[in-house]
Design a protein around this motif. Structure first.
Motif, PDB file in Angstrom:
ATOM      1  N   VAL A  48      -4.972   5.499   5.364  1.00  0.00           N
ATOM      2  CA  VAL A  48      -5.893   4.486   4.860  1.00  0.00           C
ATOM      3  C   VAL A  48      -6.776   3.979   5.998  1.00  0.00           C
ATOM      4  O   VAL A  48      -6.435   4.073   7.172  1.00  0.00           O
ATOM      5  CB  VAL A  48      -5.115   3.308   4.232  1.00  0.00           C
ATOM      6  CG1 VAL A  48      -4.345   3.777   3.011  1.00  0.00           C
ATOM      7  CG2 VAL A  48      -4.163   2.664   5.236  1.00  0.00           C
ATOM      8  N   GLY A  76      -9.023   7.170   3.083  1.00  0.00           N
ATOM      9  CA  GLY A  76      -9.028   6.100   2.099  1.00  0.00           C
ATOM     10  C   GLY A  76      -7.834   6.213   1.176  1.00  0.00           C
ATOM     11  O   GLY A  76      -7.137   7.241   1.138  1.00  0.00           O
ATOM     12  N   LEU A  77      -7.576   5.161   0.415  1.00  0.00           N
ATOM     13  CA  LEU A  77      -6.401   5.106  -0.458  1.00  0.00           C
ATOM     14  C   LEU A  77      -6.450   6.187  -1.527  1.00  0.00           C
ATOM     15  O   LEU A  77      -5.477   6.924  -1.730  1.00  0.00           O
ATOM     16  CB  LEU A  77      -6.306   3.720  -1.101  1.00  0.00           C
ATOM     17  CG  LEU A  77      -5.098   3.483  -2.018  1.00  0.00           C
ATOM     18  CD1 LEU A  77      -3.800   3.620  -1.244  1.00  0.00           C
ATOM     19  CD2 LEU A  77      -5.190   2.102  -2.658  1.00  0.00           C
ATOM     20  N   VAL A 119       0.833  -1.206   0.000  1.00  0.00           N
ATOM     21  CA  VAL A 119       0.000   0.000   0.000  1.00  0.00           C
ATOM     22  C   VAL A 119       0.867   1.255   0.000  1.00  0.00           C
ATOM     23  O   VAL A 119       0.612   2.213  -0.737  1.00  0.00           O
ATOM     24  CB  VAL A 119      -0.952  -0.004   1.216  1.00  0.00           C
ATOM     25  CG1 VAL A 119      -1.679   1.335   1.334  1.00  0.00           C
ATOM     26  CG2 VAL A 119      -1.965  -1.129   1.095  1.00  0.00           C
ATOM     27  N   SER A 121      -1.073   0.313   6.051  1.00  0.00           N
ATOM     28  CA  SER A 121       0.174   0.757   5.429  1.00  0.00           C
ATOM     29  C   SER A 121       1.236   0.790   6.523  1.00  0.00           C
ATOM     30  O   SER A 121       0.933   0.594   7.703  1.00  0.00           O
ATOM     31  CB  SER A 121      -0.003   2.144   4.804  1.00  0.00           C
ATOM     32  OG  SER A 121      -0.197   3.110   5.819  1.00  0.00           O
ATOM     33  N   SER A 132      -0.746   8.662   7.971  1.00  0.00           N
ATOM     34  CA  SER A 132      -1.321   7.464   8.576  1.00  0.00           C
ATOM     35  C   SER A 132      -1.029   7.419  10.069  1.00  0.00           C
ATOM     36  O   SER A 132      -1.870   7.000  10.867  1.00  0.00           O
ATOM     37  CB  SER A 132      -0.768   6.209   7.891  1.00  0.00           C
ATOM     38  OG  SER A 132      -1.166   6.148   6.536  1.00  0.00           O
TER      39      SER A 132
END
Length: 279
Positions: A224, A140-141, A80, A230, A218
Motif C-alpha cells: 500500500v 495501492g490497496l 488494512v 499495513s 509491503s
C-alpha cells in the motif's frame, strides 16, 4: 449422532484453550478494526519532539520517527491487512472454486486447459509472478488485492477439482444428468453443497496466506502507498530504526504471527468439526 456444523465448530474451539485465545483475538481485533473511525485515535498526528519514544502510558506502543502514535498506526495498519486478507481470499477462492468446478465436471478439453494453466502458473517462482503483476497493476490497496487474489487460486482449483471428480460419480448426480438437467444447475444445486465444507476450511488458510503475502509485498515496498499503512509497510519502515526503536518492528511482527496462527487454529477446528459430522 450428528451435530450441526456450527455447534461442532464451537465445541472444537472450546475444547482447546489456545483456540479460545485465538478466537478472542480474532473477534476482538475485527470488532476493534470496524470501530476505529469512532475512536479518538489519530494515526497521522505529528509530534516531532517525542519522535521514537518508547512505549508509555501516553503512547502505549511508543511513537515512530515523526512522533505519530504507534498504537493508532498499528491498529489502522491491522485493519488494512485484514481487509487485504479477506478481499484477496474472496477473489482467490472465487476463481479457484469456479475453475475447479468447471474443470472437474466437464473434463476433456476444459479440464486440460485449466490444469495446464495451473501447472504453468505454479511452476513459475512466486516472487517473480508477484513482482511482474505488481508492476503491471501498480501500487495501492486495490492493486494489492488483485495481485494476491489472481496469483493464489491454483491450489484451491486443484482441491476443488478433486472433490468434483468424486462427487460427479454419485448416484444423485448421475440421475440428474440422466434427466437432462442443465449442467450449471447440477453444479450449483447438487455438487456445490458437497464441496462447501472444503471451501469453508480452505478459506481460513487462504486468509492467513493472504496476510502473509501482503506483509511480504509491503516489506519489499510493493504494498500500500502512504499515508495508508499495513503491518507489512510498518515493518518495512521500522527496519531503519531497529537500534533506536526496536518496538516499531517487534509489535507489528508479533501481531502478524498471532493473526496467522489464529486463522490456522480456526481452520483446524473447522476441519475437525467437519470430520466429526461425517462420522
Amino acid at each position: 449422532m450428528q451435530v450441526s456444523r456450527g455447534k461442532a465448530f464451537i465445541n472444537r474451539i472450546l475444547s482447546h484453550p489456545h483456540r479460545i485465545l485465538a478466537s478472542v483475538f480474532l473477534i476482538g481485533f475485527s470488532l476493534l478494526a470496524l470501530a476505529l473511525p469512532l475512536l479518538p485515535l489519530d494515526p497521522e498526528g505529528l509530534d516531532v519532539i517525542h519522535s521514537l519514544a518508547k512505549p508509555s502510558l501516553q503512547h502505549f506502543f511508543g511513537t515512530d520517527e515523526v512522533g505519530r502514535d504507534y498504537f493508532a498506526r498499528v491498529l489502522y495498519g491491522g485493519r488494512v491487512s485484514l481487509m487485504v486478507g479477506f478481499l484477496s481470499m474472496a477473489m482467490s477462492m472465487g476463481l479457484g472454486v469456479m475453475i475447479g468446478l468447471l474443470s472437474g465436471y466437464f473434463g476433456g478439453a476444459v479440464d486440460f486447459f485449466f490444469m495446464r494453466l495451473v501447472d504453468v502458473l505454479s511452476s513459475i517462482p512466486w516472487m517473480i509472478l508477484v513482482m511482474v503483476f505488481g508492476m503491471v497493476f501498480g501500487r495501492g490497496l486495490l492493486s494489492l488485492v488483485m495481485v494476491i487474489g489472481l496469483l493464489s487460486w491454483m491450489e484451491t482449483a486443484r482441491i476443488i477439482r478433486g472433490e468434483v471428480l468424486s462427487l460427479k460419480e454419485r448416484e444423485y448426480v448421475l440421475y440428474a444428468r440422466f434427466l437432462g438437467i442443465f449442467p450449471l444447475r447440477i453444479l450449483f444445486s447438487h455438487i456445490f453443497p458437497g464441496i462447501l465444507p472444503t471451501i469453508i476450511t480452505a478459506s481460513t488458510a487462504a486468509i492467513a496466506s493472504s496476510i502473509m503475502v501482503e506483509s511480504a509485498l509491503s516489506f519489499l515496498g510493493r504494498g500500500v502507498t502512504a499515508p495508508m499503512s499495513s503491518w507489512g509497510s510498518l515493518l518495512q519502515n521500522a527496519q531503519k530504526f531497529l537500534q533506536k526503536a526496536p518496538h516499531m518492528a517487534i509489535l507489528p511482527g508479533i501481531l502478524i504471527i498471532i493473526t496467522v496462527l489464529s486463522f490456522h487454529q480456526w481452520g483446524e477446528a473447522l476441519r475437525e468439526s467437519l470430520l466429526l459430522e461425517r462420522e
